[in-house]
Design an enzyme around this catalytic site. Sequence first.
Site, PDB file in Angstrom:
ATOM      1  N   SER A 120      27.432 -13.522  57.536  1.00 32.46           N
ATOM      2  CA  SER A 120      27.189 -13.225  59.141  1.00 32.46           C
ATOM      3  C   SER A 120      25.896 -12.089  59.134  1.00 32.46           C
ATOM      4  O   SER A 120      25.015 -12.421  59.059  1.00 32.46           O
ATOM      5  CB  SER A 120      28.383 -12.657  59.773  1.00 32.46           C
ATOM      6  OG  SER A 120      28.305 -12.427  61.156  1.00 32.46           O
TER       7      SER A 120
ATOM      8  N   HIS B  12      31.973 -14.612  66.745  1.00 33.91           N
ATOM      9  CA  HIS B  12      31.876 -15.801  66.174  1.00 33.91           C
ATOM     10  C   HIS B  12      32.602 -17.186  66.995  1.00 33.91           C
ATOM     11  O   HIS B  12      33.598 -17.897  66.317  1.00 33.91           O
ATOM     12  CB  HIS B  12      32.164 -16.000  64.621  1.00 33.91           C
ATOM     13  CG  HIS B  12      31.244 -15.005  64.068  1.00 33.91           C
ATOM     14  ND1 HIS B  12      29.595 -15.506  64.065  1.00 33.91           N
ATOM     15  CD2 HIS B  12      31.279 -13.761  63.278  1.00 33.91           C
ATOM     16  CE1 HIS B  12      28.939 -14.147  63.052  1.00 33.91           C
ATOM     17  NE2 HIS B  12      30.222 -13.544  62.711  1.00 33.91           N
TER      18      HIS B  12
END
Length: 277
Positions: A86, A191
Amino acid sequence: MRARIFPGQGAQRKGMGDGVFGDFPELTAQADELLGYSITELCLEDPEGKLRQTRYAQPAIYFTNALLHLSEHGEPAGFDYFAGHSLGEYNALVAAGMLDLMDGLDLVRGRAEAMAGVTGGAMLAVIGLSRNQVESLLLSESVAAVYIANWNSDQQIVVAGDRSGIRAFGKEARKSGATKVAPLSVSGPFHTPLMNPARIEFDRALARCAFKPGDVPVVSSTTGELVDPVHLRNLLSTQISSPVQWVTTVRTLREFGVTRFSEVNGTTLTKLDREID
């Protein structure tokens, strides 16, 4: 073959980067000016507990990751691939030569602000259930507005979504044999599609950034595929509201011949990698 991997949010801790900021005074001064506060004080002392907040944690992790990598390997040479979980993907892009370090910090600051603006959700780490089991639970009538956010290993999956849905999912996961269900200290449902407002806001910052071809390939933690610099803006925008596919990323690197993983700023990813068949 060797891959350098960079952790994302969750790796922050008081005292991280101790001893490295003084080795890069010019970069640290530039970071302070860009951010408007002392990055050294935040990381080493955290006097106000701001490392728990997304808007401060993400720039702190990114900059610490970058300096730790530079202190060990100033050039891309020595690694065949880069990857990051990420937020850590920004460090991978910098290390590979696709993104300037300070441009990356500016992007991360904008990303953190945008993501911190989406509140009201929650995230939950689930240990001991397979991805198929988690997906089956998400189809349960008692669970709504909850999504897989991180596929971290064969033993750890993170879900995110509406708080009431997360509470319902946690109960179902325990009934189904999860060995551990742990809430994450984050401000929103990262997310997942619920982050689309942040993605749209962040698009404006991405439009101002220039990316380069790079010197070393990077494997994306969103797609598990090699990053194409031409499509980086869309990839980094999509990353905010799409699940982290860390299992796929590690498997891709192994398929490319990687046998050694070198992590900076802790061992979070190294532990996960051992749980990936």
